[in-house]
Design an enzyme around this catalytic site. Structure first.
Site, PDB file in Angstrom:
ATOM      1  N   ARG A  59      -5.108  -0.431  -2.025  1.00  0.00           N
ATOM      2  CA  ARG A  59      -6.352   0.213  -2.369  1.00  0.00           C
ATOM      3  C   ARG A  59      -6.897  -0.521  -3.168  1.00  0.00           C
ATOM      4  O   ARG A  59      -8.279  -0.546  -3.975  1.00  0.00           O
ATOM      5  CB  ARG A  59      -7.112   0.722  -1.045  1.00  0.00           C
ATOM      6  CG  ARG A  59      -7.504   0.169   0.438  1.00  0.00           C
ATOM      7  CD  ARG A  59      -7.502   1.312   1.245  1.00  0.00           C
ATOM      8  NE  ARG A  59      -5.660   1.538   1.302  1.00  0.00           N
ATOM      9  CZ  ARG A  59      -4.683   1.144   1.785  1.00  0.00           C
ATOM     10  NH1 ARG A  59      -5.000   0.726   2.753  1.00  0.00           N
ATOM     11  NH2 ARG A  59      -3.538   1.362   1.477  1.00  0.00           N
ATOM     12  N   THR A  60      -7.030   1.033  -3.661  1.00  0.00           N
ATOM     13  CA  THR A  60      -7.641   1.795  -4.989  1.00  0.00           C
ATOM     14  C   THR A  60      -7.275   0.298  -6.541  1.00  0.00           C
ATOM     15  O   THR A  60      -7.996   0.644  -7.291  1.00  0.00           O
ATOM     16  CB  THR A  60      -6.813   3.270  -5.662  1.00  0.00           C
ATOM     17  OG1 THR A  60      -7.251   3.755  -4.644  1.00  0.00           O
ATOM     18  CG2 THR A  60      -7.662   4.102  -6.788  1.00  0.00           C
ATOM     19  N   LYS A  87      12.223   3.809 -19.592  1.00  0.00           N
ATOM     20  CA  LYS A  87      12.980   4.686 -20.836  1.00  0.00           C
ATOM     21  C   LYS A  87      13.032   5.555 -21.342  1.00  0.00           C
ATOM     22  O   LYS A  87      13.889   6.005 -22.008  1.00  0.00           O
ATOM     23  CB  LYS A  87      13.240   2.988 -21.818  1.00  0.00           C
ATOM     24  CG  LYS A  87      13.297   1.515 -21.070  1.00  0.00           C
ATOM     25  CD  LYS A  87      13.458   1.210 -22.254  1.00  0.00           C
ATOM     26  CE  LYS A  87      13.632  -0.800 -21.788  1.00  0.00           C
ATOM     27  NZ  LYS A  87      12.350  -1.223 -23.000  1.00  0.00           N
ATOM     28  N   ARG A 109      -3.952   6.743 -11.989  1.00  0.00           N
ATOM     29  CA  ARG A 109      -3.068   7.005 -11.147  1.00  0.00           C
ATOM     30  C   ARG A 109      -2.139   7.375 -11.002  1.00  0.00           C
ATOM     31  O   ARG A 109      -0.676   6.920 -12.156  1.00  0.00           O
ATOM     32  CB  ARG A 109      -2.884   5.888  -9.907  1.00  0.00           C
ATOM     33  CG  ARG A 109      -1.931   6.604  -8.782  1.00  0.00           C
ATOM     34  CD  ARG A 109      -2.304   6.391  -7.642  1.00  0.00           C
ATOM     35  NE  ARG A 109      -3.741   6.566  -6.521  1.00  0.00           N
ATOM     36  CZ  ARG A 109      -4.009   6.132  -5.642  1.00  0.00           C
ATOM     37  NH1 ARG A 109      -3.087   5.647  -5.104  1.00  0.00           N
ATOM     38  NH2 ARG A 109      -4.911   5.892  -5.157  1.00  0.00           N
ATOM     39  N   HIS A 137      -9.120  12.457  -6.152  1.00  0.00           N
ATOM     40  CA  HIS A 137      -9.703  11.400  -5.922  1.00  0.00           C
ATOM     41  C   HIS A 137     -10.897  10.810  -5.674  1.00  0.00           C
ATOM     42  O   HIS A 137     -11.671  10.483  -5.182  1.00  0.00           O
ATOM     43  CB  HIS A 137      -8.317  10.748  -4.929  1.00  0.00           C
ATOM     44  CG  HIS A 137      -8.419   9.269  -4.692  1.00  0.00           C
ATOM     45  ND1 HIS A 137      -9.034   7.999  -5.696  1.00  0.00           N
ATOM     46  CD2 HIS A 137      -8.135   8.417  -4.098  1.00  0.00           C
ATOM     47  CE1 HIS A 137      -9.139   6.917  -5.450  1.00  0.00           C
ATOM     48  NE2 HIS A 137      -8.060   7.124  -3.961  1.00  0.00           N
TER      49      HIS A 137
HETATM   50  N1   CP Z   1      -7.410   4.838  -0.367  1.00  0.00           N
HETATM   51  C1   CP Z   1      -6.240   4.997  -0.888  1.00  0.00           C
HETATM   52  O1   CP Z   1      -6.210   5.129  -2.495  1.00  0.00           O
HETATM   53  O2   CP Z   1      -5.420   3.718  -0.836  1.00  0.00           O
HETATM   54  P1   CP Z   1      -3.913   3.533  -1.675  1.00  0.00           P
HETATM   55  O3   CP Z   1      -2.763   5.056  -1.812  1.00  0.00           O
HETATM   56  O4   CP Z   1      -3.657   2.184  -1.660  1.00  0.00           O
HETATM   57  O5   CP Z   1      -4.515   3.584  -3.031  1.00  0.00           O
END
Ligand code: CP
Length: 315
Positions: A59-60, A87, A109, A137
């Site tokens: 999603r993100t 590496k 991320r 998040h």
């Molecule tokens: N909600 C969310 O962060 O989903 P993903 O891990 O798929 O990005």
């Protein structure tokens, strides 16, 4: 034009209520844009964004990429699995090499809490935290709050009761939601097995409840969190069937309530664990609206951060 009080989006903790308001107002405008036949605006033309994902995401990652493309930014995507990180290249070296290619914004991320903050201290770009370990998040919390306002038909969340249910211990979504909802004046309750609720959580001013029926009866909104098996190095509950019996939401449980709350989930869902399919796909669930709103929220965040770096590009 109003601006954010921060040069990066590292966590909700750093934002003011005015920042939240500005992000929501900007996202409302972008939501209108992405529902037009022509969904693209030139707001970030000539701005380059790098999406650096050192941890899995559906999603993100897609939502940020779509947001950037809807704003006409140039986009480069980096996934650690196919990179020279394998590496032994460090995070700062990786990012500095990408920045040498003239990147303005970095969406990161990473599995390490604080990775986005660390990067913001070492590289000259605006950093957006797309999830750092079990820490924060922020764009998820922003899209969750935006979706709650929409579902409840309100322009603020003052006094709204939100239950966050499930694996609180391993959840960056829980912490960002707590910070965001409190700044917006909502009341927050967390519910889950004692082993999955951090010991000092009540110090954040949230209610703690171990009985799910009591929590759901109290709540206007229930945000159901995934059991994060991949972060569990210990057995935190006796068995999955026992977890489901105590903390899973199905239609039968909802129908026993005097009033059914709005059901949310950040995804990915463990269907049949935290939510049964007949609830996840029901009229009470706004899970797909959350995903739609994610694009508008991320467009707003990127637009507002880019405006601070290069005001002449955005107007
Ligand atoms: N909600 C969310 O962060 O989903 P993903 O891990 O798929 O990005």
């Amino acid at each position: 034009m109003s601006t954010l009080s921060v040069p990066h989006l590292l966590g909700i903790k750093d934002l003011t209520p005015e920042d939240l308001d500005l992000i929501f107002k900007t996202a409302e405008q972008f939501k209108e844009v992405i529902n037009r036949p022509i969904k693209k605006v030139p707001s970030l033309r000539d701005i380059t964004v790098a999406n650096l994902f050192f941890e899995n995401s559906t999603r993100t990652r897609l939502s940020f990429e779509l947001a950037e493309k809807r704003l006409s930014a140039d986009v480069v995507n980096f996934s650690a699995a196919q990179s020279s990180v394998k590496k032994g290249e460090t995070l700062v070296d990786t990012v500095n090499n990408i920045l040498a290619m003239k990147v303005d914004l970095v969406v990161l991320r990473h599995s390490a809490p604080g990775a986005a903050y660390f990067l913001s201290q070492h590289v000259d770009a605006s950093i957006v935290n797309a999830g750092d370990g079990a820490h924060e998040h922020p764009t998820q919390a922003l899209l969750d709050a935006f979706s709650m306002r929409e579902a409840l038909g309100r322009d603020n969340l003052k006094g709204v009761k939100v239950a966050i249910v499930g694996d609180i211990l391993h959840s960056r979504v829980a912490l960002s939601n707590i910070f965001c909802l409190q700044k917006l004046g909502a009341e927050v309750l967390v519910c889950g097995p004692n082993t999955l609720i951090p010991k000092h959580l009540h110090e954040l001013g949230v209610l703690v409840e171990s009985d799910l029926n009591t929590a759901l009866e109290w709540a206007d909104v229930a945000n159901m969190l995934r059991v994060q098996h991949e972060r569990m190095d210990l057995p935190y509950f006796p068995s999955l069937p026992e977890y489901i019996a105590q903390y899973g939401v199905d239609r039968k449980r909802l129908e026993q309530l005097s009033r059914i709350p709005v059901i949310m989930h950040p995804g990915p869902i463990n269907r049949g664990v935290e939510l049964s399919s007949d609830v996840a796909d029901s009229e009470h669930s706004i899970i797909l609206q959350q995903v739609e709103n994610g694009v508008a929220i991320r467009m707003a965040v990127l637009y507002l951060l880019a405006a601070q770096r290069t005001p002449h590009y955005t107007s």
